[in-house]
Design a protein around this motif. Structure first.
Motif, mmCIF file in Angstrom:
data_model
loop_
_atom_site.group_PDB
_atom_site.id
_atom_site.type_symbol
_atom_site.label_atom_id
_atom_site.label_comp_id
_atom_site.label_asym_id
_atom_site.label_seq_id
_atom_site.Cartn_x
_atom_site.Cartn_y
_atom_site.Cartn_z
ATOM 1 N N PRO A 171 0.799 -1.232 0.000
ATOM 2 C CA PRO A 171 0.000 0.000 0.000
ATOM 3 C C PRO A 171 0.829 1.278 0.000
ATOM 4 N N THR A 172 2.090 1.201 0.445
ATOM 5 C CA THR A 172 2.933 2.395 0.439
ATOM 6 C C THR A 172 3.278 2.846 -0.980
ATOM 7 N N GLU A 173 3.035 1.988 -1.966
ATOM 8 C CA GLU A 173 3.241 2.407 -3.362
ATOM 9 C C GLU A 173 2.208 3.452 -3.783
ATOM 10 N N GLN A 174 1.064 3.484 -3.112
ATOM 11 C CA GLN A 174 -0.010 4.431 -3.404
ATOM 12 C C GLN A 174 -0.387 4.386 -4.891
ATOM 13 N N GLU A 175 -0.636 3.166 -5.370
ATOM 14 C CA GLU A 175 -0.880 2.966 -6.799
ATOM 15 C C GLU A 175 -2.232 3.487 -7.255
ATOM 16 N N VAL A 176 -2.195 4.189 -8.374
ATOM 17 C CA VAL A 176 -3.385 4.599 -9.111
ATOM 18 C C VAL A 176 -3.196 4.071 -10.520
ATOM 19 N N VAL A 177 -4.177 3.324 -11.017
ATOM 20 C CA VAL A 177 -4.049 2.742 -12.346
ATOM 21 C C VAL A 177 -4.813 3.600 -13.355
ATOM 22 N N ILE A 178 -4.177 3.775 -14.511
ATOM 23 C CA ILE A 178 -4.822 4.424 -15.659
ATOM 24 C C ILE A 178 -5.446 3.309 -16.476
ATOM 25 N N ARG A 179 -6.710 3.457 -16.805
ATOM 26 C CA ARG A 179 -7.413 2.424 -17.565
ATOM 27 C C ARG A 179 -7.137 2.572 -19.059
ATOM 28 N N PRO A 180 -7.099 1.452 -19.779
ATOM 29 C CA PRO A 180 -6.873 1.525 -21.218
ATOM 30 C C PRO A 180 -7.998 2.308 -21.895
ATOM 31 N N GLY A 181 -7.607 3.060 -22.904
ATOM 32 C CA GLY A 181 -8.587 3.823 -23.669
ATOM 33 C C GLY A 181 -8.828 5.222 -23.153
ATOM 34 N N THR A 182 -8.241 5.568 -22.001
ATOM 35 C CA THR A 182 -8.429 6.937 -21.526
ATOM 36 C C THR A 182 -7.567 7.881 -22.353
ATOM 37 N N ALA A 183 -8.130 9.052 -22.631
ATOM 38 C CA ALA A 183 -7.455 10.036 -23.489
ATOM 39 C C ALA A 183 -6.821 11.121 -22.632
ATOM 40 N N TRP A 184 -5.651 11.579 -23.067
ATOM 41 C CA TRP A 184 -4.851 12.551 -22.315
ATOM 42 C C TRP A 184 -4.339 13.632 -23.240
ATOM 43 N N GLN A 185 -4.120 14.816 -22.673
ATOM 44 C CA GLN A 185 -3.455 15.875 -23.431
ATOM 45 C C GLN A 185 -2.409 16.545 -22.552
ATOM 46 N N GLN A 186 -1.337 16.974 -23.203
ATOM 47 C CA GLN A 186 -0.308 17.712 -22.482
ATOM 48 C C GLN A 186 -0.901 19.048 -22.052
ATOM 49 N N LEU A 187 -0.715 19.386 -20.790
ATOM 50 C CA LEU A 187 -1.243 20.643 -20.271
ATOM 51 C C LEU A 187 -0.136 21.679 -20.107
ATOM 52 N N LEU A 188 0.979 21.287 -19.481
ATOM 53 C CA LEU A 188 2.097 22.203 -19.290
ATOM 54 C C LEU A 188 3.317 21.452 -18.786
ATOM 55 N N MET A 189 4.430 22.152 -18.742
ATOM 56 C CA MET A 189 5.680 21.649 -18.176
ATOM 57 C C MET A 189 5.963 22.487 -16.931
ATOM 58 N N VAL A 190 6.419 21.822 -15.868
ATOM 59 C CA VAL A 190 6.661 22.505 -14.596
ATOM 60 C C VAL A 190 8.079 22.225 -14.140
ATOM 61 N N ASP A 191 8.849 23.287 -13.923
ATOM 62 C CA ASP A 191 10.187 23.142 -13.347
ATOM 63 C C ASP A 191 10.053 22.901 -11.849
ATOM 64 N N VAL A 192 10.755 21.886 -11.363
ATOM 65 C CA VAL A 192 10.738 21.542 -9.943
ATOM 66 C C VAL A 192 12.183 21.447 -9.461
ATOM 67 N N PRO A 193 12.540 22.205 -8.426
ATOM 68 C CA PRO A 193 13.893 22.081 -7.891
ATOM 69 C C PRO A 193 14.187 20.626 -7.510
ATOM 70 N N GLY A 194 15.374 20.156 -7.884
ATOM 71 C CA GLY A 194 15.776 18.781 -7.600
ATOM 72 C C GLY A 194 15.619 17.859 -8.792
ATOM 73 N N LEU A 195 14.881 18.309 -9.804
ATOM 74 C CA LEU A 195 14.740 17.525 -11.033
ATOM 75 C C LEU A 195 15.446 18.256 -12.164
#
Length: 173
Positions: free
Chosen positions: A80-104
Motif C-alpha cells: 500500500p505504500t506504493e499508493q498505486e493509481v491505475v490508468i485504464r486503457p482507452g483513456t485520453a490525455w493531453q499535455q497541459l504544461l511543463m513545470v520546473d521543480v527544484p531537484g529535477l
C-alpha cells in the motif's frame, strides 16, 4: 468454451471502484516522449508518491497525470505504500504544461485526462488555472522528493517507456 480475457476482466472489476480525481506520477529513464494528445494503450500503473515514481531520486524525469477516471488500488495492494493509481486503457490525455521543480533536471510533464463522458469539472485539488496546477505539482513533487527514501516493493513498476499512443485525427468528413 472461450477463455475470458484477463485484462478485460480486470478492467471490468476496476470499473466498480470509485473514480480517482487527483494527481499521480510515473517516472521515465529519459524525458517522456508522450504525444500532445494520446490514449492509454493498456493498464498503466502510476503512483501518488513522487518519490516512488523517481525510485528515490534515481530517475529524474517524471510525468504528472491529472485524473478523472483513474482507480486508486492502494487499499487492495500488497504494497500500500506504493499508493498505486491505475490508468485504464482507452483513456485520453493531453499535455497541459511543463513545470520546473527544484531537484529535477527535467521539467515535469503535466497531462490532463480528457473529459470524454461530460463528467463534472476537474477536482478542485488540481487548481483553477494552469498557474494553480503548476504550483500544486511543484509543491507535491518538491515535498515528495524531500522525504526520506522509501522501500521500493516493485522496482521498475512505476518507471518505463511511455504507455501512450498518439491519437490519430479522424478522416471522417
Amino acid at each position: 468454451m472461450t477463455t475470458p480475457d484477463p485484462q478485460a476482466s480486470l478492467v471490468a472489476a476496476l470499473d466498480k471502484l470509485p473514480p480517482f480525481g487527483g494527481v499521480s506520477f510515473r517516472g521515465f529513464e529519459q524525458p517522456p516522449n508522450i504525444p500532445i494528445t494520446s490514449v492509454a494503450a493498456a493498464l498503466v500503473p502510476t503512483t501518488q508518491n513522487p518519490l516512488v515514481a523517481t525510485e528515490n531520486g534515481r530517475v529524474r524525469a517524471i510525468a504528472a497525470f491529472l485524473h478523472r477516471t483513474g482507480r486508486d488500488l492502494s487499499i487492495f495492494s500488497a504494497a500500500p505504500t506504493e499508493q498505486e493509481v491505475v490508468i485504464r486503457p482507452g483513456t485520453a490525455w493531453q499535455q497541459l504544461l511543463m513545470v520546473d521543480v527544484p531537484g529535477l533536471t527535467v521539467p515535469v510533464l503535466v497531462l490532463e485526462e480528457l473529459d470524454l463522458q461530460n463528467t463534472p469539472p476537474g477536482p478542485v485539488t488540481w487548481g483553477e488555472t494552469k498557474a494553480d496546477v503548476a504550483e500544486m505539482v511543484r509543491a507535491v513533487v518538491g515535498a515528495g522528493l524531500r522525504q526520506p527514501p522509501v522501500t521500493l516493493a516493485n522496482p521498475g513498476k512505476f518507471v518505463g517507456p511511455s504507455p501512450m499512443q498518439a491519437v490519430q485525427p479522424s478522416t471522417d468528413g
